[in-house]
Write a protein that holds these residues in place. Sequence first.
Motif, PDB file in Angstrom:
ATOM      1  N   ASN A  81      -1.720  -2.811 -16.057  1.00 37.59           N
ATOM      2  CA  ASN A  81      -0.253  -2.801 -15.865  1.00 37.59           C
ATOM      3  C   ASN A  81       0.332  -4.174 -16.189  1.00 37.59           C
ATOM      4  O   ASN A  81       1.353  -4.283 -16.880  1.00 37.59           O
ATOM      5  N   CYS A 130       2.184   8.469   5.491  1.00 33.13           N
ATOM      6  CA  CYS A 130       2.191   9.408   4.355  1.00 33.13           C
ATOM      7  C   CYS A 130       1.803  10.814   4.801  1.00 33.13           C
ATOM      8  O   CYS A 130       2.342  11.803   4.284  1.00 33.13           O
ATOM      9  N   GLY A 178       0.815  -1.213   0.000  1.00 29.68           N
ATOM     10  CA  GLY A 178       0.000   0.000   0.000  1.00 29.68           C
ATOM     11  C   GLY A 178       0.850   1.266   0.000  1.00 29.68           C
ATOM     12  O   GLY A 178       2.073   1.219   0.185  1.00 29.68           O
ATOM     13  N   VAL A 233      11.632   0.194  10.665  1.00 26.12           N
ATOM     14  CA  VAL A 233      12.386   0.035   9.411  1.00 26.12           C
ATOM     15  C   VAL A 233      13.407  -1.101   9.537  1.00 26.12           C
ATOM     16  O   VAL A 233      13.527  -1.947   8.639  1.00 26.12           O
ATOM     17  N   ARG A 265       6.770  10.748 -11.748  1.00 26.01           N
ATOM     18  CA  ARG A 265       6.921  12.129 -11.249  1.00 26.01           C
ATOM     19  C   ARG A 265       7.983  12.886 -12.055  1.00 26.01           C
ATOM     20  O   ARG A 265       7.815  14.059 -12.357  1.00 26.01           O
ATOM     21  N   LYS A 279       7.879   0.662   0.679  1.00 25.53           N
ATOM     22  CA  LYS A 279       8.520   0.065  -0.502  1.00 25.53           C
ATOM     23  C   LYS A 279       9.812   0.806  -0.850  1.00 25.53           C
ATOM     24  O   LYS A 279      10.865   0.193  -1.018  1.00 25.53           O
ATOM     25  N   GLY A 280       9.694   2.134  -0.970  1.00 30.05           N
ATOM     26  CA  GLY A 280      10.868   2.931  -1.344  1.00 30.05           C
ATOM     27  C   GLY A 280      11.969   2.855  -0.302  1.00 30.05           C
ATOM     28  O   GLY A 280      13.151   2.688  -0.644  1.00 30.05           O
ATOM     29  N   THR A 281      11.582   2.965   0.962  1.00 30.72           N
ATOM     30  CA  THR A 281      12.561   2.928   2.061  1.00 30.72           C
ATOM     31  C   THR A 281      13.350   1.621   2.031  1.00 30.72           C
ATOM     32  O   THR A 281      14.586   1.623   2.135  1.00 30.72           O
ATOM     33  N   GLY A 313       6.420  -0.519  -6.924  1.00 27.61           N
ATOM     34  CA  GLY A 313       5.111   0.106  -7.166  1.00 27.61           C
ATOM     35  C   GLY A 313       4.486  -0.246  -8.498  1.00 27.61           C
ATOM     36  O   GLY A 313       3.613   0.465  -8.995  1.00 27.61           O
ATOM     37  N   PHE A 314       4.866  -1.349  -9.059  1.00 27.19           N
ATOM     38  CA  PHE A 314       4.372  -1.816 -10.362  1.00 27.19           C
ATOM     39  C   PHE A 314       4.490  -3.335 -10.378  1.00 27.19           C
ATOM     40  O   PHE A 314       5.492  -3.842  -9.867  1.00 27.19           O
ATOM     41  N   TYR A 348      -3.697  12.058 -12.657  1.00 23.45           N
ATOM     42  CA  TYR A 348      -3.851  10.678 -12.168  1.00 23.45           C
ATOM     43  C   TYR A 348      -3.250  10.542 -10.765  1.00 23.45           C
ATOM     44  O   TYR A 348      -3.838   9.913  -9.890  1.00 23.45           O
ATOM     45  N   ILE A 349      -2.080  11.110 -10.557  1.00 24.39           N
ATOM     46  CA  ILE A 349      -1.414  10.965  -9.246  1.00 24.39           C
ATOM     47  C   ILE A 349      -2.237  11.643  -8.152  1.00 24.39           C
ATOM     48  O   ILE A 349      -2.475  11.078  -7.085  1.00 24.39           O
ATOM     49  N   ALA A 355       8.420   3.081 -10.064  1.00 25.51           N
ATOM     50  CA  ALA A 355       7.529   3.518 -11.158  1.00 25.51           C
ATOM     51  C   ALA A 355       6.951   4.897 -10.828  1.00 25.51           C
ATOM     52  O   ALA A 355       6.848   5.763 -11.704  1.00 25.51           O
ATOM     53  N   ARG A 388       0.371  -2.463 -10.799  1.00 23.42           N
ATOM     54  CA  ARG A 388      -0.644  -2.078  -9.821  1.00 23.42           C
ATOM     55  C   ARG A 388      -2.037  -2.534 -10.172  1.00 23.42           C
ATOM     56  O   ARG A 388      -2.949  -2.451  -9.347  1.00 23.42           O
TER      57      ARG A 388
HETATM   58  N1  UP5 Z   1       8.449   4.792   6.687  1.00 23.76           N
HETATM   59  C1  UP5 Z   1       8.799   3.820   5.816  1.00 23.76           C
HETATM   60  N2  UP5 Z   1       8.936   2.653   6.453  1.00 23.76           N
HETATM   61  C2  UP5 Z   1       8.640   2.890   7.763  1.00 23.76           C
HETATM   62  C3  UP5 Z   1       8.605   2.062   8.932  1.00 23.76           C
HETATM   63  N3  UP5 Z   1       8.890   0.748   8.881  1.00 23.76           N
HETATM   64  N4  UP5 Z   1       8.246   2.622  10.095  1.00 23.76           N
HETATM   65  C4  UP5 Z   1       7.956   3.967  10.175  1.00 23.76           C
HETATM   66  N5  UP5 Z   1       7.989   4.802   9.109  1.00 23.76           N
HETATM   67  C5  UP5 Z   1       8.328   4.255   7.909  1.00 23.76           C
HETATM   68  O1  UP5 Z   1       7.632   5.393   3.149  1.00 23.76           O
HETATM   69  C6  UP5 Z   1       6.579   6.284   3.377  1.00 23.76           C
HETATM   70  C7  UP5 Z   1       6.879   7.096   4.637  1.00 23.76           C
HETATM   71  O2  UP5 Z   1       6.889   6.216   5.743  1.00 23.76           O
HETATM   72  C8  UP5 Z   1       8.259   7.750   4.613  1.00 23.76           C
HETATM   73  O3  UP5 Z   1       8.186   8.983   5.272  1.00 23.76           O
HETATM   74  C9  UP5 Z   1       9.143   6.770   5.373  1.00 23.76           C
HETATM   75  O4  UP5 Z   1      10.216   7.425   6.008  1.00 23.76           O
HETATM   76  C10 UP5 Z   1       8.175   6.204   6.366  1.00 23.76           C
HETATM   77  P1  UP5 Z   1       8.050   4.938   1.681  1.00 23.76           P
HETATM   78  O5  UP5 Z   1       9.211   4.055   1.805  1.00 23.76           O
HETATM   79  O6  UP5 Z   1       8.123   6.098   0.778  1.00 23.76           O
HETATM   80  O7  UP5 Z   1       6.768   4.062   1.297  1.00 23.76           O
HETATM   81  P2  UP5 Z   1       6.219   3.640  -0.120  1.00 23.76           P
HETATM   82  O8  UP5 Z   1       5.564   2.329   0.061  1.00 23.76           O
HETATM   83  O9  UP5 Z   1       7.269   3.753  -1.143  1.00 23.76           O
HETATM   84  O10 UP5 Z   1       5.121   4.781  -0.282  1.00 23.76           O
HETATM   85  P3  UP5 Z   1       4.682   5.590  -1.546  1.00 23.76           P
HETATM   86  O11 UP5 Z   1       3.944   6.779  -1.038  1.00 23.76           O
HETATM   87  O12 UP5 Z   1       5.798   5.823  -2.493  1.00 23.76           O
HETATM   88  O13 UP5 Z   1       3.689   4.539  -2.173  1.00 23.76           O
HETATM   89  P4  UP5 Z   1       2.746   4.621  -3.379  1.00 23.76           P
HETATM   90  O14 UP5 Z   1       2.714   3.261  -3.912  1.00 23.76           O
HETATM   91  O15 UP5 Z   1       1.430   5.190  -3.049  1.00 23.76           O
HETATM   92  O16 UP5 Z   1       3.440   5.721  -4.309  1.00 23.76           O
HETATM   93  P5  UP5 Z   1       4.151   5.637  -5.706  1.00 23.76           P
HETATM   94  O17 UP5 Z   1       5.148   6.701  -5.750  1.00 23.76           O
HETATM   95  O18 UP5 Z   1       4.563   4.256  -5.995  1.00 23.76           O
HETATM   96  O19 UP5 Z   1       2.945   6.013  -6.678  1.00 23.76           O
HETATM   97  C11 UP5 Z   1       2.336   7.283  -6.593  1.00 23.76           C
HETATM   98  C12 UP5 Z   1       1.242   7.362  -7.643  1.00 23.76           C
HETATM   99  O20 UP5 Z   1       1.815   7.257  -8.935  1.00 23.76           O
HETATM  100  C13 UP5 Z   1       0.163   6.295  -7.590  1.00 23.76           C
HETATM  101  O21 UP5 Z   1      -0.838   6.578  -6.646  1.00 23.76           O
HETATM  102  C14 UP5 Z   1      -0.361   6.352  -9.024  1.00 23.76           C
HETATM  103  O22 UP5 Z   1      -1.209   7.463  -9.207  1.00 23.76           O
HETATM  104  C15 UP5 Z   1       0.916   6.593  -9.795  1.00 23.76           C
HETATM  105  N6  UP5 Z   1       1.534   5.339 -10.300  1.00 23.76           N
HETATM  106  C16 UP5 Z   1       0.963   4.746 -11.413  1.00 23.76           C
HETATM  107  O23 UP5 Z   1      -0.030   5.229 -11.963  1.00 23.76           O
HETATM  108  N7  UP5 Z   1       1.532   3.608 -11.908  1.00 23.76           N
HETATM  109  C17 UP5 Z   1       2.629   3.034 -11.353  1.00 23.76           C
HETATM  110  O24 UP5 Z   1       3.104   2.001 -11.858  1.00 23.76           O
HETATM  111  C18 UP5 Z   1       3.185   3.641 -10.204  1.00 23.76           C
HETATM  112  C19 UP5 Z   1       2.618   4.778  -9.691  1.00 23.76           C
END
Ligand code: UP5
Length: 237
Positions: free
Chosen positions: A141, A172, A34, A222, A80, A39-41, A134-135, A97-98, A75, A137
């Motif tokens: 995809n 978040c 979710g 973490v 971005r 994931k990124g961390t 993140g892919f 979309y984002i 992804a 999704r």
């Molecule tokens: N944090 C991390 N781990 C922690 C832990 N164990 N304990 C406490 N805190 C923790 O972490 C998020 C935050 O939590 C950070 O501040 C971190 O320090 C803390 P992070 O590692 O960034 O989590 P992550 O799962 O990567 O969260 P992210 O917000 O990146 O997830 P999303 O999947 O929502 O975001 P993403 O960037 O992948 O996608 C964004 C949007 O792009 C999507 O909603 C969509 O609109 C679009 N998208 C697509 O359309 N297609 C794709 O293929 C990909 C994205």
Amino acid sequence: MIGRWFGSVSQRVPSLLYRVSLMMNPQVVFVLGGPGAGKGTQCCKIVEVREMERERTMETTILTLMSYNYTHLSAGDLLREERAREGSEFGQLIANYIKEGKIVPVNITINLLKKAMLETMEKDEKKFRFLIDGFPRNEDNLQGWNTVMDGKADVKFVLFFDCGNEVCINRCLERGKSSGRSDDNRESLEKRIQTYLQSTRPIIELYEKLGKVRTIDASRSVDEVFADVKAVLDKEG
Ligand code: UP5
Ligand code: MG
């Protein structure tokens, strides 16, 4: 297959590893979970890890450096970047979309992913292992990946960061105080969670049926999460 992807590199004198890699497809681990699951961390930590193993002999200490040798491709980060790229024909669409927590049409995302993989391998032929964060999704995809990457990359397994919705939202929101991300607000987050539950969970379940999912309890600290990640990677190679 890497050789089929790009011709110019083969002009160089090949290393042994490169010669082996020529016969191999790029190796891919899909990283799912979710929004805010970590994931990124965790991907950053996997890339950074340098474990030092001490092997004491009679007179010397040998230090062995080890790494998992993965390249992290988010992804979301690629989208971005494309959103911000001057002259991008998709910038506005991606922004919409984002913000709405919707999933960008796959033809855009898959081209960004493929380009990033190619550029990575062109720069360094030893880099053919990828964490794709993140892919995929949703169904769209997955179909896009299968169409474009069929026979060109091998999906080893899915690393699934399992974390409750409230924990995800709170992480978040906390990050939103400084991230500047247009989707780190409660309204977008509710939509992101809905998209995740409706579209992404079925993809994880699909891979689960194939026995390809490695689930990590991502609600812990973490370092605790990373200890489990390492255990998975040490086992899977
Ligand atoms: N944090 C991390 N781990 C922690 C832990 N164990 N304990 C406490 N805190 C923790 O972490 C998020 C935050 O939590 C950070 O501040 C971190 O320090 C803390 P992070 O590692 O960034 O989590 P992550 O799962 O990567 O969260 P992210 O917000 O990146 O997830 P999303 O999947 O929502 O975001 P993403 O960037 O992948 O996608 C964004 C949007 O792009 C999507 O909603 C969509 O609109 C679009 N998208 C697509 O359309 N297609 C794709 O293929 C990909 C994205
Ligand atoms: Mg992320």
